[in-house]
Design an enzyme around this catalytic site. Structure first.
Site, PDB file in Angstrom:
ATOM      1  N   THR A 195     -23.283 -91.843  46.113  1.00  0.00           N
ATOM      2  CA  THR A 195     -24.515 -91.575  45.358  1.00  0.00           C
ATOM      3  C   THR A 195     -24.429 -92.127  43.925  1.00  0.00           C
ATOM      4  O   THR A 195     -25.412 -92.621  43.397  1.00  0.00           O
ATOM      5  CB  THR A 195     -24.796 -90.059  45.326  1.00  0.00           C
ATOM      6  OG1 THR A 195     -23.575 -89.382  45.062  1.00  0.00           O
ATOM      7  CG2 THR A 195     -25.303 -89.572  46.651  1.00  0.00           C
ATOM      8  N   ASP A 208     -24.039 -89.587  56.903  1.00  0.00           N
ATOM      9  CA  ASP A 208     -24.118 -89.551  55.437  1.00  0.00           C
ATOM     10  C   ASP A 208     -25.277 -90.466  55.058  1.00  0.00           C
ATOM     11  O   ASP A 208     -25.164 -91.689  55.108  1.00  0.00           O
ATOM     12  CB  ASP A 208     -22.800 -90.056  54.828  1.00  0.00           C
ATOM     13  CG  ASP A 208     -22.711 -89.737  53.343  1.00  0.00           C
ATOM     14  OD1 ASP A 208     -23.772 -89.496  52.725  1.00  0.00           O
ATOM     15  OD2 ASP A 208     -21.585 -89.740  52.805  1.00  0.00           O
ATOM     16  N   ILE A 261     -26.841 -91.193  52.213  1.00  0.00           N
ATOM     17  CA  ILE A 261     -26.420 -92.116  51.145  1.00  0.00           C
ATOM     18  C   ILE A 261     -25.010 -91.710  50.753  1.00  0.00           C
ATOM     19  O   ILE A 261     -24.791 -90.626  50.221  1.00  0.00           O
ATOM     20  CB  ILE A 261     -27.322 -92.055  49.889  1.00  0.00           C
ATOM     21  CG1 ILE A 261     -28.742 -92.545  50.210  1.00  0.00           C
ATOM     22  CG2 ILE A 261     -26.721 -92.913  48.766  1.00  0.00           C
ATOM     23  CD1 ILE A 261     -29.671 -92.619  48.996  1.00  0.00           C
ATOM     24  N   ASP A 262     -24.070 -92.573  51.069  1.00  0.00           N
ATOM     25  CA  ASP A 262     -22.691 -92.338  50.658  1.00  0.00           C
ATOM     26  C   ASP A 262     -22.467 -93.174  49.396  1.00  0.00           C
ATOM     27  O   ASP A 262     -22.900 -94.324  49.335  1.00  0.00           O
ATOM     28  CB  ASP A 262     -21.740 -92.777  51.770  1.00  0.00           C
ATOM     29  CG  ASP A 262     -20.288 -92.541  51.399  1.00  0.00           C
ATOM     30  OD1 ASP A 262     -19.996 -91.502  50.771  1.00  0.00           O
ATOM     31  OD2 ASP A 262     -19.452 -93.399  51.728  1.00  0.00           O
ATOM     32  N   GLU A 311     -24.941 -84.527  55.953  1.00  0.00           N
ATOM     33  CA  GLU A 311     -24.522 -83.992  54.651  1.00  0.00           C
ATOM     34  C   GLU A 311     -25.546 -83.047  54.025  1.00  0.00           C
ATOM     35  O   GLU A 311     -25.178 -82.020  53.453  1.00  0.00           O
ATOM     36  CB  GLU A 311     -24.233 -85.143  53.665  1.00  0.00           C
ATOM     37  CG  GLU A 311     -23.768 -84.602  52.322  1.00  0.00           C
ATOM     38  CD  GLU A 311     -23.446 -85.680  51.293  1.00  0.00           C
ATOM     39  OE1 GLU A 311     -23.617 -86.875  51.579  1.00  0.00           O
ATOM     40  OE2 GLU A 311     -23.016 -85.299  50.189  1.00  0.00           O
ATOM     41  N   ASP A 353     -18.061 -88.806  55.505  1.00  0.00           N
ATOM     42  CA  ASP A 353     -17.566 -89.793  54.532  1.00  0.00           C
ATOM     43  C   ASP A 353     -16.585 -90.782  55.177  1.00  0.00           C
ATOM     44  O   ASP A 353     -16.143 -91.723  54.497  1.00  0.00           O
ATOM     45  CB  ASP A 353     -16.868 -89.095  53.354  1.00  0.00           C
ATOM     46  CG  ASP A 353     -17.851 -88.525  52.339  1.00  0.00           C
ATOM     47  OD1 ASP A 353     -18.937 -89.116  52.175  1.00  0.00           O
ATOM     48  OD2 ASP A 353     -17.554 -87.480  51.727  1.00  0.00           O
ATOM     49  N   ASP A 366     -31.548 -89.492  49.721  1.00  0.00           N
ATOM     50  CA  ASP A 366     -30.698 -88.722  50.637  1.00  0.00           C
ATOM     51  C   ASP A 366     -31.519 -88.030  51.729  1.00  0.00           C
ATOM     52  O   ASP A 366     -31.268 -88.200  52.922  1.00  0.00           O
ATOM     53  CB  ASP A 366     -29.973 -87.601  49.867  1.00  0.00           C
ATOM     54  CG  ASP A 366     -28.625 -88.044  49.317  1.00  0.00           C
ATOM     55  OD1 ASP A 366     -28.006 -88.921  49.919  1.00  0.00           O
ATOM     56  OD2 ASP A 366     -28.203 -87.492  48.286  1.00  0.00           O
TER      57      ASP A 366
HETATM   58  N1  LIG Z   1     -12.859 -84.338  44.813  1.00  0.00           N
HETATM   59  C1  LIG Z   1     -13.240 -85.217  45.714  1.00  0.00           C
HETATM   60  N2  LIG Z   1     -12.302 -85.951  46.366  1.00  0.00           N
HETATM   61  C2  LIG Z   1     -12.659 -86.848  47.283  1.00  0.00           C
HETATM   62  N3  LIG Z   1     -13.955 -87.111  47.626  1.00  0.00           N
HETATM   63  C3  LIG Z   1     -14.917 -86.410  46.999  1.00  0.00           C
HETATM   64  C4  LIG Z   1     -14.620 -85.439  46.024  1.00  0.00           C
HETATM   65  N4  LIG Z   1     -15.796 -84.924  45.582  1.00  0.00           N
HETATM   66  C5  LIG Z   1     -16.778 -85.531  46.286  1.00  0.00           C
HETATM   67  N5  LIG Z   1     -16.245 -86.426  47.133  1.00  0.00           N
HETATM   68  C6  LIG Z   1     -16.910 -87.273  48.106  1.00  0.00           C
HETATM   69  O1  LIG Z   1     -16.797 -88.618  47.721  1.00  0.00           O
HETATM   70  C7  LIG Z   1     -17.895 -89.299  48.248  1.00  0.00           C
HETATM   71  C8  LIG Z   1     -18.098 -90.577  47.536  1.00  0.00           C
HETATM   72  O2  LIG Z   1     -16.928 -91.293  47.737  1.00  0.00           O
HETATM   73  P1  LIG Z   1     -16.728 -92.635  47.074  1.00  0.00           P
HETATM   74  O3  LIG Z   1     -15.699 -93.335  47.890  1.00  0.00           O
HETATM   75  O4  LIG Z   1     -18.018 -93.349  46.800  1.00  0.00           O
HETATM   76  O5  LIG Z   1     -16.154 -92.192  45.696  1.00  0.00           O
HETATM   77  S1  LIG Z   1     -15.267 -93.126  44.872  1.00  0.00           S
HETATM   78  O6  LIG Z   1     -16.055 -94.261  44.425  1.00  0.00           O
HETATM   79  O7  LIG Z   1     -14.146 -93.469  45.731  1.00  0.00           O
HETATM   80  O8  LIG Z   1     -14.760 -92.352  43.809  1.00  0.00           O
HETATM   81  C9  LIG Z   1     -19.008 -88.372  48.062  1.00  0.00           C
HETATM   82  O9  LIG Z   1     -19.973 -88.702  49.024  1.00  0.00           O
HETATM   83  P2  LIG Z   1     -21.511 -88.759  48.584  1.00  0.00           P
HETATM   84  O10 LIG Z   1     -21.864 -87.369  48.120  1.00  0.00           O
HETATM   85  O11 LIG Z   1     -22.166 -89.096  49.882  1.00  0.00           O
HETATM   86  O12 LIG Z   1     -21.663 -89.799  47.540  1.00  0.00           O
HETATM   87  C10 LIG Z   1     -18.380 -86.993  48.278  1.00  0.00           C
HETATM   88  O13 LIG Z   1     -18.580 -86.496  49.570  1.00  0.00           O
HETATM   89 MG   LIG Z   2     -20.505 -89.413  51.137  1.00  0.00          MG
HETATM   90 MG   LIG Z   3     -23.994 -88.687  50.692  1.00  0.00          MG
HETATM   91 MG   LIG Z   4     -23.115 -85.870  48.192  1.00  0.00          MG
END
Ligand SMILES: Nc1ncnc2c1ncn2[C@@H]1O[C@H](COP(=O)(O)OS(=O)(=O)O)[C@@H](OP(=O)(O)O)[C@H]1O
Ligand SMILES: [Mg+2]
Ligand SMILES: [Mg+2]
Ligand SMILES: [Mg+2]
Length: 408
Positions: A194, A189, A191-192, A124, A350, A101
């Site tokens: 994670t 972002d 790393i989206d 982020e 995101d 990240d």
């Molecule tokens: N409660 C809640 N609702 C919606 N989204 C949230 C929530 N909590 C976290 N996040 C964010 O979700 C990002 C990852 O999304 P993803 O699409 O990979 O998650 S998933 O696979 O759909 O569940 C993730 O991004 P990264 O931290 O970059 O991985 C978060 O920003």
């Molecule tokens: Mg993300």
């Molecule tokens: Mg991220």
């Molecule tokens: Mg994150």
């Protein structure tokens, strides 16, 4: 009334004076226009600044830099995965993803600063944790300092290697813009997805440019998506294929210019191809792309929407904005992110890049009410709830089903 001779004289005088005023105005206007066109010949920037609101900006340079920056940062994330995360048994071990990240964020912000020094950045991560953990900071620097693109010229366009660990820490914190409705703001972002990164599944390096609240450019690197648009990925885990050389895609889009993809590993010289969503003549045949984490989107509600639309095919479950990328190239049709927690505000990083890539591939992206995602509200999508992305022709049908299931 028939005019008398004195009233006809004053009538003629009035007509004459109006004629004189009109001709003077026309003359003044033509002089002004000529001066303006001469000025814009001498100073092209005069023409572009004065016609900025009507002309379509091309954003060629922004797309080029965004693509290269995402490519370079993706190399880092892959290196981190193979050195640090592969074989990690516990998903709770945060360090590999933390290294990836911060490192990817530093590399991308450096590229933006070098090429667009006046732009703002909403990213982020923030480096406070690194100032407290010297060992972590040193480890990130060890990996970041050696990352470069194969092509030396492209690498120097991005600013070459970072100068020092101190510079890296300072740069990471330049992603602290509050966002908003005016000016040029990059949403990053590093790393989206994670969780996907750690499990060897899908993750994405995502960068979007928002100008006056509207997304204009997007670039997404997905190191673990198959290069072949038609290749099947494991529907339940979104896992990468065994042969990793067949994986890695770079997606990008510019408003009004379409969406493209090219292999991620092939550097700046690879040719991009145009991508588009596939037509959905019968919505019952559509395929959903949805998240993996139950905490991020309400999967029971997704299933109910699918049921209402008559969809029976299993959903493809992917972490990250790989979901937007997949539907944009026709490997799936509909992305639903129905809110689990009522008060959660989606983050702009995101969604910004994915939003424009899907829209430029022929899709429509909205919240659960059918409203466009509003990137002008700061660091979050404060005016929206959830996400519904689908080909334009069927988006309305999907929204109707969502409204019915969520009782909106
Ligand atoms: N409660 C809640 N609702 C919606 N989204 C949230 C929530 N909590 C976290 N996040 C964010 O979700 C990002 C990852 O999304 P993803 O699409 O990979 O998650 S998933 O696979 O759909 O569940 C993730 O991004 P990264 O931290 O970059 O991985 C978060 O920003
Ligand atoms: Mg993300
Ligand atoms: Mg991220
Ligand atoms: Mg994150």
């Amino acid at each position: 009334m028939i005019p008398t001779s004195s009233s006809s004289r004053s009538y003629l005088a009035r007509v004459l004076s109006r004629f004189l005023i009109c001709s003077t105005l026309i003359l003044a206007l033509s002089v002004a226009l000529k001066t303006r066109s001469r000025l814009s010949l001498l100073f092209p920037s005069f023409a572009s600044s004065s016609s900025q609101h009507t002309a379509i900006m091309s954003y060629t340079q922004e797309r080029y830099i965004a693509e290269l920056a995402v490519q370079r940062a993706s190399l880092l994330t892959q290196k981190v995965f193979f050195e640090k995360a592969k074989g990690t048994v516990s998903k709770d071990d945060k360090s590999p993803v933390t290294i990836g990240d911060f490192g990817a964020q530093a590399l991308i912000i450096q590229a933006i600063r070098k090429n667009f020094p006046n732009d703002e950045i909403v990213a982020e991560e923030e480096s406070r944790e690194l100032y407290e953990d010297k060992a972590l900071s040193a480890e990130i620097w060890r990996l970041v300092k050696d990352i470069k693109l194969d092509d030396a010229e492209s690498d120097s366009i991005l600013g070459g290697p970072l100068a020092s660990e101190e510079e890296m820490l300072k740069i990471i914190d330049q992603g602290n813009s509050a966002g908003g409705a005016s000016g040029r703001i990059w949403a990053l972002d590093p790393i989206d997805g994670t969780k996907g990164f750690l499990r060897g599944g899908q993750y994405a390096v995502c960068l979007g440019l928002i100008v006056d609240g509207d997304v204009k450019v997007g670039a997404i690197g997905t190191p673990n998506l198959p290069v072949d648009d038609a290749a099947t990925i494991d529907a339940s885990t979104g896992a990468q294929q065994a042969d990793s050389s067949a994986n890695g895609v770079l997606f990008s889009a510019v408003l009004g210019e379409g969406a493209t993809s090219r292999p991620l590993g092939s550097g700046a010289l690879a040719t991009s191809k145009s991508i588009s969503m596939r037509p959905v003549p019968d919505i019952a045949q559509a395929v959903f792309c949805e998240g993996v984490e139950a905490a991020h989107s309400a999967q029971g509600d997704n299933a109910a929407v699918a049921g209402l639309l008559g969809i029976t095919a299993p959903s493809v479950r992917l972490d990250s904005q790989a979901k937007y990328c997949s539907i944009a190239r026709g490997a799936g049709d509909i992305y639903l992110r129905l809110p689990v927690k009522k008060d959660y505000q989606e983050k702009i990083w995101d969604h910004a890049a994915g939003d424009i890539i899907v829209r430029e591939a022929g899709g429509q992206v909205s919240d659960i009410y059918g409203n466009r995602l509003d990137f002008s509200k700061g660091r979050t999508l404060a005016a929206n709830k959830g996400v519904v992305a689908a080909p334009k022709a069927v988006h309305g049908q999907v929204i109707d089903a969502v409204k019915s299931v969520l009782k909106l």
